[in-house]
Scaffold this active site. Structure first.
Site, PDB file in Angstrom:
ATOM      1  N   GLU A  37      32.483 -63.020   3.437  1.00  0.00           N
ATOM      2  CA  GLU A  37      33.935 -62.879   3.622  1.00  0.00           C
ATOM      3  C   GLU A  37      34.349 -63.654   4.855  1.00  0.00           C
ATOM      4  O   GLU A  37      33.753 -63.511   5.922  1.00  0.00           O
ATOM      5  CB  GLU A  37      34.299 -61.395   3.781  1.00  0.00           C
ATOM      6  CG  GLU A  37      35.787 -61.124   3.925  1.00  0.00           C
ATOM      7  CD  GLU A  37      36.080 -59.646   4.151  1.00  0.00           C
ATOM      8  OE1 GLU A  37      35.557 -58.810   3.393  1.00  0.00           O
ATOM      9  OE2 GLU A  37      36.812 -59.340   5.119  1.00  0.00           O
ATOM     10  N   GLU A  50      30.740 -54.301   6.247  1.00  0.00           N
ATOM     11  CA  GLU A  50      30.966 -54.272   7.704  1.00  0.00           C
ATOM     12  C   GLU A  50      30.467 -52.978   8.348  1.00  0.00           C
ATOM     13  O   GLU A  50      31.135 -52.370   9.182  1.00  0.00           O
ATOM     14  CB  GLU A  50      32.449 -54.525   8.010  1.00  0.00           C
ATOM     15  CG  GLU A  50      32.861 -55.935   7.590  1.00  0.00           C
ATOM     16  CD  GLU A  50      34.312 -56.283   7.883  1.00  0.00           C
ATOM     17  OE1 GLU A  50      35.079 -55.386   8.282  1.00  0.00           O
ATOM     18  OE2 GLU A  50      34.684 -57.459   7.698  1.00  0.00           O
TER      19      GLU A  50
END
Length: 542
Positions: A314, A196
Site C-alpha cells: 500500500e 499495519e
C-alpha cells in the site's frame, strides 16, 4: 498594427524564453545484465474498507468507494480495469482487522461499519456479507482481476496496553471464509494477513514472534484447504511499515517457505494536509530518502528470508486520504512514477497504489469514476515497462531522473525519464554501454556525476544505438505534461493531446510519436517521458 501586436507579444515572451535553461547530457543504459526483476503484474491498486463518513481535514473524500459500497455496475470502472488486461487489486486497509465474514459459525453479530468513539480508528467492527463477496468475485472475474485479499488478524484478540494487542488469533472465521471462497471456485491469487500491525503499528500492533506463529498456522490452513487444487494462493504479510528488527524476527519465527511475500507500506510525503506536498514531490533529495527503506528491506529478505519477495502492499504518497488538489492531479505523477522506478530497482515484485478509487489519492475520481492523471501513468507503465530492470547512468542534474526496463511484450528497451526542474530543458542522448564499454553502478551502489562524465569522455564520441534495419530506425516517445501548464490540473496531456474519456466513455488511445532514433531527446521542464527503443541491443532482455 498587426506588426506592432506581434512585436509586443514577442517582447512579452522574452522573459519566458530567457528563463528556460538548456542542459545537455547523456543517459547510458546497460542492457547486458538484469539488476532486478518485478512480477509480471507489478502495478497494483487497492480497494479499501473506509465508509463514506471517513473524514480528514474537514473533508470526507471516500464517498461510496469501499469494498462493500463500490458501484460495480459503473461502466467507467469496468473499462478502466479492463484497459490493464490483468490488473492486480488488493482489498485491504485500516479497517481490515475489524472485518467479520458472515459465513460459517461466526461467533459475533455481523453489522455494517458505524462510527464509534472508542473503536479502532473511530469505527466499530464491520461485516462482509457473502452476497457482496459473490458480487465482487463475479466482477473481478469479468474484468480479469488478479486478487489479493487482506484477512483480519485481530479476530479473537484483545487490547493489552496502549496499542498492543495479545491473545491467540481465532482463525475460525478466516478458515470458514476461505472454505466458502474455494467452494464457489473463486480465484484468489494471494491471502494477506493483517494490516499495519508491525512495529509499533498504526492504531494497534502485535509482537513479531506471535505474528510469525500465526503465519505458520495460516499457511497450514491454506495448504490443507487447497490440497488437490491446481493452484495454491500465496501468503503475504505483514502489510505494515518497515521496522527492521520486527520484520527480521517475523521471518526468523515463521521460517522457510511460509511467507511468500513480505509486504510493507509507504507514505513518504507525510500528511495530506502538509502545505509543502508539491515542493516535496519536486525535490529529488526528498524523493531519495525512501531508498534506504527499499535497500534495508531487500537486505533483510536476502539475509533472513530469501524464499520470500518484497511487495509494497500500500502506498498513497500522503497519508490520511492523500492531499486534496495534489494527490489527484498531474504533479503527483512525478512522485508516483519515481516510486515505481525506484521500487522495481530495489527488488520489489509488486507495488500497490492506494487507491484504485477512494480518498484524494484514487486513480479514479471517487464520484465520477473518471481517471485522474496517475491512472494514465499507471497504465503506461503497465503497458510499456517489462519485468526485467536495467542499470542506468547519467551525467545530468539530479532533477532529471531515469529508469530503464526491458520493453514489455516486445524486443528492445523502454526508458522512463522524469524532469523535476521548473526551468531546465534537458537535451540528452541515450547510449548503450555495450557500444562504449561503460560499466554502470548497480543496485545499492551509486555512481557520481564526475566519475560518470570521465567515463563518457574516455569513450568514442557519438556512440549510438544501431538499428539493424530501416524498420527500427525510430524510437517511440510518450511525453506527459499538465494541461495549460498547470501542475495541479486533473487533466494529463500526452504528446499534446489531453487524455479524456471518449464520447462513448472509453479509455482514450495512448499513442506515441515516432522520432528518428539518432535525433536528440528533449525533455521539457516539469514533464515526464516514456521512451521506447525497439532495436536496443540488450542481452538481458532475451
Amino acid at each position: 498594427m498587426e506588426f506592432g501586436m506581434i512585436l509586443i507579444l514577442f517582447v512579452a515572451s522574452i522573459p519566458t524564453i530567457l528563463a528556460e535553461d538548456i542542459s545537455y547530457g547523456t543517459i547510458v543504459v546497460d542492457g547486458t545484465t538484469s539488476i532486478a526483476q518485478t512480477d509480471d503484474n507489478f502495478v497494483c491498486a487497492t480497494i479499501d474498507w473506509w465508509p463514506h463518513d471517513k473524514c480528514d481535514y474537514k473533508q470526507c473524500p471516500w464517498h461510496y468507494t469501499s469494498a462493500i459500497t463500490l458501484d460495480l455496475s459503473h461502466p467507467i470502472l469496468t473499462k478502466a480495469i479492463q484497459a490493464f488486461n490483468r490488473l492486480r487489486i488488493r482489498i485491504g486497509g485500516s479497517l481490515q482487522d475489524q472485518v467479520l465474514y458472515n459465513v460459517g459459525n461466526l461467533k459475533s453479530p455481523c453489522h455494517p461499519f458505524r462510527k464509534m468513539k472508542h473503536g479502532l480508528f473511530g469505527f466499530s467492527k464491520g461485516c462482509l456479507q457473502m452476497k457482496r463477496w459473490d458480487e465482487l468475485n463475479h466482477f473481478f472475474n469479468a474484468t480479469s482481476v488478479m486478487l489479493t485479499f487482506g484477512l483480519n488478524a485481530l479476530y479473537g484478540r484483545h487490547k493489552i496496553k496502549g496499542s498492543l494487542w495479545g491473545g491467540e488469533w481465532d482463525s475460525s472465521n478466516a478458515q470458514d471464509f476461505i472454505k466458502y471462497s474455494i467452494s464457489k471456485g473463486y480465484q484468489i491469487d494471494s491471502w494477506e494477513y493483517g494490516n499495519e500491525l508491525s512495529g509499533n503499528g498504526v492504531g494497534a500492533h502485535v509482537h513479531a514472534d506471535r505474528y510469525g506463529k500465526d503465519l505458520i498456522h495460516l499457511k497450514k490452513i491454506i495448504k490443507e484447504l487447497y490440497r488437490g487444487s491446481q493452484f495454491e494462493p500465496s501468503l503475504v504479510a505483514p502489510g505494515g511499515f518497515f521496522n527492521q528488527q520486527w520484520f527480521t524476527k517475523l521471518l526468523q519465527v515463521s521460517g522457510s517457505n511460509v511467507l511468500d511475500a513480505i509486504s510493507h507500506h509507504i507514505y513518504n510525503l507525510g500528511a495530506g494536509s502538509d502545505p509543502k506536498l508539491v515542493s516535496k514531490i519536486l525535490d529529488p533529495n526528498h524523493l531519495n530518502k525512501v531508498a534506504n527503506t527499499f535497500i534495508n528491506l531487500a537486505r533483510t529478505v536476502q539475509t533472513h528470508g530469501p524464499w520470500s519477495s518484497a511487495w509494497v502492499g500500500e502506498s498513497g504518497g500522503a497519508y490520511n486520504s492523500g492531499g486534496p488538489h495534489v494527490s489527484d492531479t498531474f504533479v503527483n505523477s512525478f512522485w508516483y512514477l519515481d516510486q515505481l522506478g525506484m521500487a522495481s530497482k530495489y527488488q520489489t515484485k509488486v507495488y500497490c497504489r492506494q487507491t484504485l478509487i477512494g480518498g484524494n489519492y484514487g486513480l479514479l475520481n471517487a464520484t465520477t469514476y473518471v481517471p485522474n492523471p496517475d491512472y494514465y501513468s499507471a497504465l503506461l507503465w503497465h503497458r510499456l515497462m517489462g519485468k526485467v530492470v536495467l542499470a542506468v547512468g547519467s551525467d545530468a542534474s539530479p532533477f532529471l531522473r531515469s529508469y530503464a526496463h526491458c520493453s514489455k511484450g516486445r524486443i528492445g528497451v523502454t526508458l522512463l525519464v522524469i524532469n523535476l526542474s521548473d526551468q531546465t530543458k534537458f537535451i540528452t542522448d541515450v547510449q548503450n554501454s555495450m557500444n562504449n564499454n561503460i560499466r554502470l553502478a548497480t543496485e545499492q551502489q551509486n555512481i557520481s556525476r564526475k566519475s560518470f562524465s570521465r567515463s563518457l569522455k574516455n569513450t568514442a564520441s557519438g556512440a549510438e544505438i544501431k538499428a539493424s534495419s530501416d524498420e527500427y530506425s525510430y524510437r517511440e516517445e510518450y511525453h506527459l505534461t499538465p494541461k495549460n501548464g498547470y501542475l495541479q490540473t486533473r487533466t494529463m496531456v500526452l504528446n499534446g493531446i489531453p487524455l479524456e474519456l471518449t464520447s462513448t466513455g472509453n479509455i482514450p488511445r495512448l499513442d506515441p510519436i515516432r522520432v528518428n532514433v539518432k535525433s536528440p531527446i528533449s525533455i521539457t521542464p516539469l514533464s515526464i517521458a516514456f521512451l521506447v527503443f525497439p532495436d536496443f541491443a540488450a542481452p538481458a532482455c532475451r
